[in-house]
Motif scaffolding. Sequence first.
Motif, PDB file in Angstrom:
ATOM      1  N   ILE A   6     -69.868 -10.328  43.221  1.00 16.43           N
ATOM      2  CA  ILE A   6     -69.303 -11.667  43.016  1.00 16.43           C
ATOM      3  C   ILE A   6     -70.421 -12.690  42.881  1.00 16.43           C
ATOM      4  O   ILE A   6     -70.401 -13.533  41.988  1.00 16.43           O
ATOM      5  CB  ILE A   6     -68.355 -12.027  44.180  1.00 16.43           C
ATOM      6  CG1 ILE A   6     -67.095 -11.159  44.123  1.00 16.43           C
ATOM      7  CG2 ILE A   6     -67.983 -13.509  44.144  1.00 16.43           C
ATOM      8  CD1 ILE A   6     -66.225 -11.237  45.354  1.00 16.43           C
ATOM      9  N   ALA A   7     -71.426 -12.599  43.759  1.00 17.04           N
ATOM     10  CA  ALA A   7     -72.559 -13.538  43.696  1.00 17.04           C
ATOM     11  C   ALA A   7     -73.265 -13.421  42.355  1.00 17.04           C
ATOM     12  O   ALA A   7     -73.702 -14.424  41.784  1.00 17.04           O
ATOM     13  CB  ALA A   7     -73.524 -13.277  44.841  1.00 17.04           C
ATOM     14  N   GLY A   8     -73.366 -12.203  41.820  1.00 13.90           N
ATOM     15  CA  GLY A   8     -73.999 -12.005  40.518  1.00 13.90           C
ATOM     16  C   GLY A   8     -73.257 -12.707  39.396  1.00 13.90           C
ATOM     17  O   GLY A   8     -73.865 -13.240  38.469  1.00 13.90           O
ATOM     18  N   PHE A   9     -71.933 -12.744  39.480  1.00  5.57           N
ATOM     19  CA  PHE A   9     -71.141 -13.459  38.471  1.00  5.57           C
ATOM     20  C   PHE A   9     -71.316 -14.965  38.595  1.00  5.57           C
ATOM     21  O   PHE A   9     -71.345 -15.679  37.598  1.00  5.57           O
ATOM     22  CB  PHE A   9     -69.653 -13.122  38.594  1.00  5.57           C
ATOM     23  CG  PHE A   9     -69.298 -11.763  38.086  1.00  5.57           C
ATOM     24  CD1 PHE A   9     -69.507 -11.408  36.760  1.00  5.57           C
ATOM     25  CD2 PHE A   9     -68.745 -10.820  38.932  1.00  5.57           C
ATOM     26  CE1 PHE A   9     -69.184 -10.150  36.296  1.00  5.57           C
ATOM     27  CE2 PHE A   9     -68.405  -9.558  38.479  1.00  5.57           C
ATOM     28  CZ  PHE A   9     -68.631  -9.222  37.160  1.00  5.57           C
ATOM     29  N   ILE A  10     -71.438 -15.450  39.823  1.00  7.74           N
ATOM     30  CA  ILE A  10     -71.576 -16.894  40.043  1.00  7.74           C
ATOM     31  C   ILE A  10     -72.971 -17.377  39.662  1.00  7.74           C
ATOM     32  O   ILE A  10     -73.133 -18.454  39.097  1.00  7.74           O
ATOM     33  CB  ILE A  10     -71.253 -17.241  41.510  1.00  7.74           C
ATOM     34  CG1 ILE A  10     -69.795 -16.912  41.827  1.00  7.74           C
ATOM     35  CG2 ILE A  10     -71.534 -18.719  41.800  1.00  7.74           C
ATOM     36  CD1 ILE A  10     -69.424 -17.053  43.290  1.00  7.74           C
ATOM     37  N   ASP A  11     -73.994 -16.569  39.927  1.00  7.67           N
ATOM     38  CA  ASP A  11     -75.388 -16.921  39.633  1.00  7.67           C
ATOM     39  C   ASP A  11     -75.661 -16.738  38.145  1.00  7.67           C
ATOM     40  O   ASP A  11     -76.279 -15.780  37.719  1.00  7.67           O
ATOM     41  CB  ASP A  11     -76.321 -16.041  40.469  1.00  7.67           C
ATOM     42  CG  ASP A  11     -77.782 -16.334  40.231  1.00  7.67           C
ATOM     43  OD1 ASP A  11     -78.108 -17.426  39.722  1.00  7.67           O
ATOM     44  OD2 ASP A  11     -78.605 -15.453  40.542  1.00  7.67           O
ATOM     45  N   THR A  12     -75.206 -17.676  37.346  1.00  8.92           N
ATOM     46  CA  THR A  12     -75.259 -17.536  35.883  1.00  8.92           C
ATOM     47  C   THR A  12     -76.670 -17.614  35.313  1.00  8.92           C
ATOM     48  O   THR A  12     -76.915 -17.113  34.216  1.00  8.92           O
ATOM     49  CB  THR A  12     -74.375 -18.595  35.201  1.00  8.92           C
ATOM     50  OG1 THR A  12     -74.778 -19.901  35.625  1.00  8.92           O
ATOM     51  CG2 THR A  12     -72.903 -18.371  35.550  1.00  8.92           C
ATOM     52  N   ASP A  13     -77.611 -18.244  36.031  1.00  5.56           N
ATOM     53  CA  ASP A  13     -78.985 -18.317  35.506  1.00  5.56           C
ATOM     54  C   ASP A  13     -79.874 -17.209  36.074  1.00  5.56           C
ATOM     55  O   ASP A  13     -81.078 -17.182  35.827  1.00  5.56           O
ATOM     56  CB  ASP A  13     -79.607 -19.694  35.762  1.00  5.56           C
ATOM     57  CG  ASP A  13     -79.812 -20.001  37.240  1.00  5.56           C
ATOM     58  OD1 ASP A  13     -79.472 -19.155  38.098  1.00  5.56           O
ATOM     59  OD2 ASP A  13     -80.300 -21.110  37.532  1.00  5.56           O
ATOM     60  N   ASN A  14     -79.274 -16.285  36.840  1.00  7.66           N
ATOM     61  CA  ASN A  14     -79.991 -15.135  37.414  1.00  7.66           C
ATOM     62  C   ASN A  14     -81.215 -15.536  38.240  1.00  7.66           C
ATOM     63  O   ASN A  14     -82.216 -14.835  38.261  1.00  7.66           O
ATOM     64  CB  ASN A  14     -80.386 -14.140  36.329  1.00  7.66           C
ATOM     65  CG  ASN A  14     -79.180 -13.561  35.649  1.00  7.66           C
ATOM     66  OD1 ASN A  14     -78.223 -13.156  36.313  1.00  7.66           O
ATOM     67  ND2 ASN A  14     -79.197 -13.521  34.333  1.00  7.66           N
ATOM     68  N   SER A  15     -81.107 -16.663  38.952  1.00  7.17           N
ATOM     69  CA  SER A  15     -82.226 -17.137  39.764  1.00  7.17           C
ATOM     70  C   SER A  15     -82.273 -16.463  41.137  1.00  7.17           C
ATOM     71  O   SER A  15     -83.258 -16.586  41.847  1.00  7.17           O
ATOM     72  CB  SER A  15     -82.116 -18.657  39.964  1.00  7.17           C
ATOM     73  OG  SER A  15     -80.953 -18.956  40.745  1.00  7.17           O
ATOM     74  N   GLY A  16     -81.192 -15.791  41.507  1.00 10.44           N
ATOM     75  CA  GLY A  16     -81.121 -15.187  42.830  1.00 10.44           C
ATOM     76  C   GLY A  16     -80.532 -16.116  43.874  1.00 10.44           C
ATOM     77  O   GLY A  16     -80.363 -15.744  45.025  1.00 10.44           O
ATOM     78  N   THR A  17     -80.229 -17.340  43.456  1.00 12.12           N
ATOM     79  CA  THR A  17     -79.559 -18.308  44.330  1.00 12.12           C
ATOM     80  C   THR A  17     -78.381 -18.905  43.563  1.00 12.12           C
ATOM     81  O   THR A  17     -78.341 -18.863  42.340  1.00 12.12           O
ATOM     82  CB  THR A  17     -80.506 -19.442  44.761  1.00 12.12           C
ATOM     83  OG1 THR A  17     -80.951 -20.142  43.594  1.00 12.12           O
ATOM     84  CG2 THR A  17     -81.701 -18.914  45.531  1.00 12.12           C
TER      85      THR A  17
END
Length: 76
Positions: A6-17
């Motif tokens: 889920i966090a991977g879907f929300i983190d759209t810029d792939n910054s890890g945050t």
Amino acid sequence: DQLHEIAGFIDTDNSGTISFKEFRSAFEVSNSKLAQGWQDAAMEKICELFHKNRLHLKAAFQFFDTDGSGWFYSVL
């Protein structure tokens, strides 16, 4: 683990945050049934985590609520 997915879907810029903008965008109303199902699942997981960690969250909020008003503010 589902939460990391889920966090991977929300983190759209792939910054890890997850920025506030990304978090807010993840829960915008969508007409897609798939998106709504994903949003429901994400909110369920978030609620479970909040409930599971409620004592730690309460302590954290009390720490930042320096004047005892029930509110705390960012000074960014």
